[in-house]
Structure formats: structure tokens, C-alpha cells
Write a protein that holds these residues in place. Structure first.
Motif, PDB file in Angstrom:
ATOM      1  N   LEU A 146      -8.364 -22.509 -91.107  1.00 56.77           N
ATOM      2  CA  LEU A 146      -8.663 -21.842 -89.826  1.00 56.77           C
ATOM      3  C   LEU A 146      -8.245 -20.380 -89.838  1.00 56.77           C
ATOM      4  O   LEU A 146      -8.689 -19.596 -89.004  1.00 56.77           O
ATOM      5  CB  LEU A 146      -7.922 -22.548 -88.689  1.00 56.77           C
ATOM      6  CG  LEU A 146      -8.438 -23.935 -88.316  1.00 56.77           C
ATOM      7  CD1 LEU A 146      -7.336 -24.765 -87.709  1.00 56.77           C
ATOM      8  CD2 LEU A 146      -9.602 -23.846 -87.369  1.00 56.77           C
ATOM      9  N   SER A 147      -7.373 -20.010 -90.781  1.00 58.42           N
ATOM     10  CA  SER A 147      -6.873 -18.630 -90.797  1.00 58.42           C
ATOM     11  C   SER A 147      -7.945 -17.675 -91.320  1.00 58.42           C
ATOM     12  O   SER A 147      -8.976 -18.096 -91.831  1.00 58.42           O
ATOM     13  CB  SER A 147      -5.626 -18.543 -91.676  1.00 58.42           C
ATOM     14  OG  SER A 147      -4.651 -19.444 -91.215  1.00 58.42           O
ATOM     15  N   THR A 148      -7.642 -16.373 -91.203  1.00 62.07           N
ATOM     16  CA  THR A 148      -8.619 -15.383 -91.648  1.00 62.07           C
ATOM     17  C   THR A 148      -8.761 -15.440 -93.169  1.00 62.07           C
ATOM     18  O   THR A 148      -7.834 -15.828 -93.880  1.00 62.07           O
ATOM     19  CB  THR A 148      -8.173 -13.965 -91.247  1.00 62.07           C
ATOM     20  OG1 THR A 148      -6.855 -13.765 -91.754  1.00 62.07           O
ATOM     21  CG2 THR A 148      -8.176 -13.800 -89.752  1.00 62.07           C
TER      22      THR A 148
ATOM     23  N   GLY B 113       3.259 -19.672 -88.076  1.00 62.96           N
ATOM     24  CA  GLY B 113       3.910 -19.482 -86.769  1.00 62.96           C
ATOM     25  C   GLY B 113       3.079 -19.954 -85.598  1.00 62.96           C
ATOM     26  O   GLY B 113       3.182 -19.408 -84.487  1.00 62.96           O
ATOM     27  N   THR B 114       2.274 -20.992 -85.805  1.00 62.53           N
ATOM     28  CA  THR B 114       1.440 -21.526 -84.713  1.00 62.53           C
ATOM     29  C   THR B 114       2.330 -21.977 -83.548  1.00 62.53           C
ATOM     30  O   THR B 114       3.387 -22.566 -83.754  1.00 62.53           O
ATOM     31  CB  THR B 114       0.599 -22.706 -85.259  1.00 62.53           C
ATOM     32  OG1 THR B 114      -0.317 -22.178 -86.208  1.00 62.53           O
ATOM     33  CG2 THR B 114      -0.165 -23.407 -84.158  1.00 62.53           C
ATOM     34  N   HIS B 115       1.882 -21.700 -82.340  1.00 64.16           N
ATOM     35  CA  HIS B 115       2.728 -21.913 -81.160  1.00 64.16           C
ATOM     36  C   HIS B 115       1.906 -22.348 -79.954  1.00 64.16           C
ATOM     37  O   HIS B 115       0.683 -22.212 -79.931  1.00 64.16           O
ATOM     38  CB  HIS B 115       3.446 -20.607 -80.804  1.00 64.16           C
ATOM     39  CG  HIS B 115       2.461 -19.552 -80.410  1.00 64.16           C
ATOM     40  ND1 HIS B 115       2.031 -19.378 -79.112  1.00 64.16           N
ATOM     41  CD2 HIS B 115       1.759 -18.658 -81.148  1.00 64.16           C
ATOM     42  CE1 HIS B 115       1.138 -18.413 -79.079  1.00 64.16           C
ATOM     43  NE2 HIS B 115       0.946 -17.957 -80.300  1.00 64.16           N
TER      44      HIS B 115
ATOM     45  N   ILE C  43      -1.994 -19.514-107.531  1.00 69.12           N
ATOM     46  CA  ILE C  43      -2.526 -20.610-106.736  1.00 69.12           C
ATOM     47  C   ILE C  43      -2.474 -20.258-105.253  1.00 69.12           C
ATOM     48  O   ILE C  43      -1.625 -19.482-104.808  1.00 69.12           O
ATOM     49  CB  ILE C  43      -1.751 -21.918-106.971  1.00 69.12           C
ATOM     50  CG1 ILE C  43      -0.255 -21.688-106.722  1.00 69.12           C
ATOM     51  CG2 ILE C  43      -1.995 -22.475-108.349  1.00 69.12           C
ATOM     52  CD1 ILE C  43       0.372 -22.879-106.111  1.00 69.12           C
ATOM     53  N   ARG C  44      -3.375 -20.836-104.499  1.00 70.06           N
ATOM     54  CA  ARG C  44      -3.405 -20.635-103.049  1.00 70.06           C
ATOM     55  C   ARG C  44      -3.671 -21.983-102.384  1.00 70.06           C
ATOM     56  O   ARG C  44      -4.782 -22.505-102.459  1.00 70.06           O
ATOM     57  CB  ARG C  44      -4.522 -19.639-102.694  1.00 70.06           C
ATOM     58  CG  ARG C  44      -4.897 -19.578-101.235  1.00 70.06           C
ATOM     59  CD  ARG C  44      -3.761 -19.176-100.325  1.00 70.06           C
ATOM     60  NE  ARG C  44      -3.282 -17.829-100.542  1.00 70.06           N
ATOM     61  CZ  ARG C  44      -2.179 -17.328 -99.966  1.00 70.06           C
ATOM     62  NH1 ARG C  44      -1.444 -18.077 -99.171  1.00 70.06           N
ATOM     63  NH2 ARG C  44      -1.795 -16.102-100.223  1.00 70.06           N
ATOM     64  N   PRO C  45      -2.634 -22.600-101.758  1.00 67.77           N
ATOM     65  CA  PRO C  45      -2.903 -23.835-101.026  1.00 67.77           C
ATOM     66  C   PRO C  45      -3.672 -23.539 -99.738  1.00 67.77           C
ATOM     67  O   PRO C  45      -3.442 -22.499 -99.107  1.00 67.77           O
ATOM     68  CB  PRO C  45      -1.507 -24.369-100.702  1.00 67.77           C
ATOM     69  CG  PRO C  45      -0.611 -23.200-100.747  1.00 67.77           C
ATOM     70  CD  PRO C  45      -1.222 -22.187-101.661  1.00 67.77           C
ATOM     71  N   ILE C  46      -4.576 -24.434 -99.403  1.00 68.18           N
ATOM     72  CA  ILE C  46      -5.311 -24.273 -98.137  1.00 68.18           C
ATOM     73  C   ILE C  46      -5.223 -25.565 -97.337  1.00 68.18           C
ATOM     74  O   ILE C  46      -5.196 -26.662 -97.897  1.00 68.18           O
ATOM     75  CB  ILE C  46      -6.793 -23.882 -98.349  1.00 68.18           C
ATOM     76  CG1 ILE C  46      -7.486 -24.828 -99.335  1.00 68.18           C
ATOM     77  CG2 ILE C  46      -6.915 -22.444 -98.803  1.00 68.18           C
ATOM     78  CD1 ILE C  46      -8.989 -24.605 -99.451  1.00 68.18           C
ATOM     79  N   GLY C  47      -5.167 -25.401 -96.022  1.00 69.66           N
ATOM     80  CA  GLY C  47      -5.157 -26.551 -95.128  1.00 69.66           C
ATOM     81  C   GLY C  47      -6.550 -26.725 -94.548  1.00 69.66           C
ATOM     82  O   GLY C  47      -7.521 -26.970 -95.261  1.00 69.66           O
ATOM     83  N   THR C  48      -6.678 -26.545 -93.252  1.00 75.21           N
ATOM     84  CA  THR C  48      -7.988 -26.660 -92.587  1.00 75.21           C
ATOM     85  C   THR C  48      -8.758 -25.346 -92.671  1.00 75.21           C
ATOM     86  O   THR C  48      -9.865 -25.240 -92.172  1.00 75.21           O
ATOM     87  CB  THR C  48      -7.788 -27.096 -91.118  1.00 75.21           C
ATOM     88  OG1 THR C  48      -6.835 -28.170 -91.093  1.00 75.21           O
ATOM     89  CG2 THR C  48      -9.060 -27.614 -90.486  1.00 75.21           C
TER      90      THR C  48
ATOM     91  N   GLN D   9      -5.346 -28.385 -87.270  1.00 77.10           N
ATOM     92  CA  GLN D   9      -4.614 -27.709 -88.352  1.00 77.10           C
ATOM     93  C   GLN D   9      -3.799 -28.719 -89.162  1.00 77.10           C
ATOM     94  O   GLN D   9      -3.381 -29.745 -88.639  1.00 77.10           O
ATOM     95  CB  GLN D   9      -3.599 -26.703 -87.771  1.00 77.10           C
ATOM     96  CG  GLN D   9      -4.123 -25.637 -86.884  1.00 77.10           C
ATOM     97  CD  GLN D   9      -3.956 -25.995 -85.416  1.00 77.10           C
ATOM     98  OE1 GLN D   9      -4.173 -27.123 -85.022  1.00 77.10           O
ATOM     99  NE2 GLN D   9      -3.601 -25.016 -84.600  1.00 77.10           N
ATOM    100  N   THR D  10      -3.543 -28.398 -90.438  1.00 77.27           N
ATOM    101  CA  THR D  10      -2.556 -29.169 -91.187  1.00 77.27           C
ATOM    102  C   THR D  10      -1.165 -28.732 -90.724  1.00 77.27           C
ATOM    103  O   THR D  10      -0.981 -27.594 -90.262  1.00 77.27           O
ATOM    104  CB  THR D  10      -2.671 -28.906 -92.702  1.00 77.27           C
ATOM    105  OG1 THR D  10      -2.496 -27.500 -92.940  1.00 77.27           O
ATOM    106  CG2 THR D  10      -3.999 -29.376 -93.252  1.00 77.27           C
ATOM    107  N   LEU D  11      -0.200 -29.641 -90.891  1.00 77.65           N
ATOM    108  CA  LEU D  11       1.168 -29.304 -90.503  1.00 77.65           C
ATOM    109  C   LEU D  11       1.655 -28.069 -91.272  1.00 77.65           C
ATOM    110  O   LEU D  11       2.193 -27.132 -90.677  1.00 77.65           O
ATOM    111  CB  LEU D  11       2.077 -30.516 -90.777  1.00 77.65           C
ATOM    112  CG  LEU D  11       3.551 -30.357 -90.458  1.00 77.65           C
ATOM    113  CD1 LEU D  11       3.766 -29.974 -89.004  1.00 77.65           C
ATOM    114  CD2 LEU D  11       4.300 -31.647 -90.783  1.00 77.65           C
TER     115      LEU D  11
END
Ligand SMILES: Cc1cc2nc3c(=O)[nH]c(=O)nc-3n(C[C@H](O)[C@H](O)[C@H](O)COP(=O)(O)OP(=O)(O)OC[C@H]3O[C@@H](n4cnc5c(N)ncnc54)[C@H](O)[C@@H]3O)c2cc1C
Length: 385
Positions: free
Chosen positions: A67-69, A140-142, A60-65, A131-133
Motif C-alpha cells: 500500500l505504500s508509495t 508508523g500506521t496509526h 532485498i526488499r520485503p513487501i507486505g500488501t 495491511q500486513t502487521l
């Protein structure tokens, strides 16, 4: 410059022989298919998520918004499952110094909820909040500022759904906690995240446009003198747009209370010509049509800039999510000056074409156990052709 289309695929660049784009889930940048629509599940609560996990056929692969590659998000085999976690959303509970959110809550909702509670996160935000939390924590979003770290640094507790469907609760004293904070979904699916909060504080941000001549020394001065510093370096014009922010004085706070986010100075137009030139490059390079050019607001806002007083989200979380070709590099702070000098030398020799300034952000780390336990100097630039 970055001419390898395999590493930097263009938007919707799926080969014509493959299944059509409408049958695929795509990442936000629209340059990587993540899997067929038929392999997507959208649970609305933890119980249905558990059902999906325990009845899965592959991985399984959870996805949020998204935005990642694409390589961070795409499923590898046809029996694998993509799980959109945005149905798990909202504030679950709060205490005096913490707040627990469902993992799929968008960051803008996290920030807005905290503001209504008179609270904020100790970590400064990134430039956007769609982004999702969970997605932001896992990668590591900053934001910026040597006195704070990544958003993941403010996590106190994670509720995790494991591959066998069991629930595990992790707190900061657990030996695995650092790995879970920046987990990239290697250890399970996060369903709840508790964050440390502090009182909502008002800051004043001083904006200027200066020569890039002293950048390798000034990057240290700005970051040591101010709580938050961010700089956009336009090498073509040898100019730097600098934001230096510190806690507001009682007088600035008074003015702010009278009128929300308050402009403290008249508009400075000294960067306008540079911004116009950058806009031309962006338009020519991305060729993104529609949306009434709104994505270019991310650069246009540098025109006629003014000093501002506001809360941390009003000041720093104002970006427009715009597709760009983007290289992000983290290095130890001590090597920042030397690295800037090398980039200057490279730019003078190679004259690369750039359609966005280099962004410089420094972060510190309150908790040494996070994977990247160094002071980091973030250099973000956009290079193409
Ligand atoms: C325009 C733009 C601006 C950006 N600005 C910044 C910035 O200012 N600062 C910065 O640091 N970054 C920035 N980023 C990077 C962005 O914050 C990260 O890519 C972040 O991961 C995006 O969140 P998401 O919800 O889209 O997550 P996704 O991209 O959907 O997922 C990211 C990772 O999290 C995992 N994941 C998702 N949900 C869960 C879950 N419930 N449990 C476990 N793992 C999970 C995914 O499997 C994946 O590995 C920016 C990106 C873009 C495109």
C-alpha cells in the motif's frame, strides 16, 4: 494543484518503451512498478526466508500488501530481490497481556484473533485493515485519539532476520528498539511481532455535521473530551463531519450485547448533499471503473449517519481502500488551530479543486522513544488538478 506527474504518477503509467506491465510487480495503487515478476520470492516460513537472504545476489526488499508509495518498495537493481512476506502469517502464541503474530499477518486477522480472545490493541486502528502487521508497524500506521499512539507503540518484541541470516530478538529495553519499531526495513526483516493487548472494550461513537467556522478551536475540545475523535472537513461546503467516541455506558453495552453494533439514533441526512457532490468529484477525477463503484463506499457511508455502539474495530476500521491522490502531514498539536486557519485562508484565495475531504486525526504517544516523539495532528487531504 498537484500537477507534477513525476511525483504523483497515474495508475499503470510505465512508459511504453519499458517492459510490459504484466511482467512487473506493481504496488497496490497500481502507479509504480516495484520490480520484475522474476525477482519476486514468496517464502512460506522463516527457514526459507533465511535461505533467500543468505543466497541473495543483491539487496532485498520485503513487501507486505504494497500500500505504500513505490519509492518505499521498488528494488533499485536487477539483481535485487522482492520478498512477499504474506506466507508468514497467523497467531503464534498469546499470554494474558500480549499476543505474538507472524509478521505477514494481515491486520484484519490480528484484530479478529484478538477479539476472539476478548482482547484489543491499546492503539486505535487505521481506517483499513488489509495491511500486513509488519508493513503497518514499519511505517508508523496509526488511528486516532490523544491517549494512544501508533500501532508500533504497542510492540513489545520483534524477531528480526538480519542480512547475514542470523536471528536477533529485540525487547523494549534494547537501545535500538525505537529504530526497529519504525524501521522501514532498514535493519532487517521482521518475522515475529509481539503486541501488548488490553481487554476488548465497547465504545459509543457520536456523529454530527457542524459548520467549519469554529474548527480551529473545536478540534481541541473534541480531542480533550473524547477518547477517540476523527473529523472530515469539506471546505467547499464549509462543513465538518465529526466522530466523538467514549467508553459505552452500562445501558449502551446492554443494548450492544443484544444486537451487535447498534445504531443509537435515526439517520441524519444533513450531509447527504455534500457527500453527493464529493462523489461526483471523485468519479470525475479518478475515472476508476469496475468493482461496481465499491471504492466510493468510503464516502457514501457518511450519508444518513447514525450514532453507533460497538468495539473499536467495528467503529473505526470501516474504510474501503480506494485509490486517491493523497497528502498526509503531521504537525505538533499546539499548531493545529493556526494551521487550520491558514488552510482556510489558502482555500478562500486559491479555490483548489478537491475530491475528498481533509481528514483530521490527533494522536498522542505513550512511549516517548518513538521517532516522532510529539503530539501529532494529522491532516490528510486530497488535492488534484
Ligand atoms: C487506502 C489506504 C488507507 C490507509 N489508511 C491509513 C490509516 O488510516 N492510518 C495510517 O497511518 N496509514 C494508513 N495507510 C498507510 C498504510 O498503513 C501503510 O502504507 C502501510 O505500510 C501499509 O502496509 P503494507 O502491508 O501494505 O506494507 P508495504 O507497503 O508493503 O510495506 C511498507 C514498508 O514496510 C516494510 N516491510 C514490509 N514487511 C516487512 C518486514 N517483514 N520486515 C521489515 N520491513 C518490512 C517494507 O519494506 C516497506 O518499507 C493507508 C494506505 C492506503 C493506501
Amino acid at each position: 494543484m498537484l500537477s507534477d506527474r513525476a511525483d504523483f504518477p497515474l495508475r499503470r503509467s510505465l512508459p511504453a518503451t519499458e517492459v510490459t506491465s504484466e511482467q512487473h510487480i506493481w504496488n497496490w495503487a497500481q502507479n509504480a512498478p516495484l520490480g520484475p515478476q522474476t525477482r519476486l520470492q514468496r517464502p512460506q516460513d522463516e527457514e526459507s526466508l533465511r535461505h533467500i537472504i543468505t543466497h541473495r545476489s543483491g539487496r532485498i526488499r520485503p513487501i507486505g500488501t504494497t500500500l505504500s508509495t513505490g519509492d518505499l518498495l521498488a528494488i533499485q537493481h536487477e539483481q535485487d530481490t522482492l520478498i512477499d512476506i504474506s506466507g508468514l502469517s497467523g497467531l503464534l502464541r498469546s499470554s494474558e497481556n500480549s499476543a505474538t503474530f507472524a509478521a505477514g499477518t494481515p491486520l484484519h486477522e490480528v484484530y479478529q484473533t484478538l477479539k476472539t480472545l476478548g482482547r484489543m490493541l491499546p492503539a486505535s486502528p487505521g481506517v483499513i485493515a488489509i495491511q500486513t502487521l509488519a508493513g503497518a508497524i514499519a511505517t508508523g500506521t496509526h488511528g486516532q485519539g490523544l491517549g494512544q499512539g501508533a500501532l508500533a507503540d504497542d510492540v513489545l518484541h520483534i524477531r528480526l532476520l538480519c542480512a547475514d541470516g542470523t536471528v536477533a530478538e529485540f525487547y523494549r529495553d534494547h537501545p535500538w528498539f525505537g529504530a526497529l519499531q519504525l524501521g522501514l526495513c532498514c535493519l532487517g526483516v521482521m518475522t515475529e511481532i509481539t503486541l501488548r493487548t488490553v481487554p476488548l472494550t465497547v465504545f459509543t461513537c457520536f456523529k454530527s455535521a457542524v459548520s467549519a467556522g469554529g474548527l480551529q478551536e473545536e478540534i481541541y475540545t473534541w480531542n480533550k473530551a473524547f477518547t477517540f475523535n476523527k473529523a472530515w472537513w469539506f471546505p467547499e461546503d464549509d462543513r465538518v463531519h465529526v466522530w466523538c467516541s467514549r467508553e459505552a455506558t452500562p445501558r449502551e453495552r446492554q443494548r450492544y450485547r443484544a444486537g451487535d453494533a447498534v445504531a443509537l439514533s435515526a439517520g441524519d441526512s444533513s450531509l447527504n448533499a455534500t457527500v453527493d457532490q464529493t462523489l461526483t468529484h471523485m468519479q470525475n477525477d479518478t475515472r476508476i471503473l469496475g468493482e461496481e463503484g465499491r471504492h466510493f463506499d468510503t464516502v457514501t457511508r457518511f450519508k444518513d449517519f447514525t450514532d453507533l455502539t460497538g468495539d473499536i474495530y467495528q467503529l473505526f476500521c470501516r474504510g474501503i481502500a480506494a485509490p486517491q491522490i493523497n497528502v498526509k502531514i503531521g504537525i505538533p498539536l499546539a499548531r493545529a488551530g493556526q494551521t487550520i486557519a491558514l488552510i482556510k485562508q489558502w482555500y478562500a484565495e486559491a479555490h483548489p479543486h478537491m475530491h475528498y475531504p481533509v481528514i483530521l486525526r490527533c494522536i498522542g504517544l505513550a512511549q516517548p522513544r518513538l521517532a516522532a516523539a510529539h503530539l501529532l495532528f494529522w491532516l490528510r487531504g486530497l488535492l488534484c488538478r
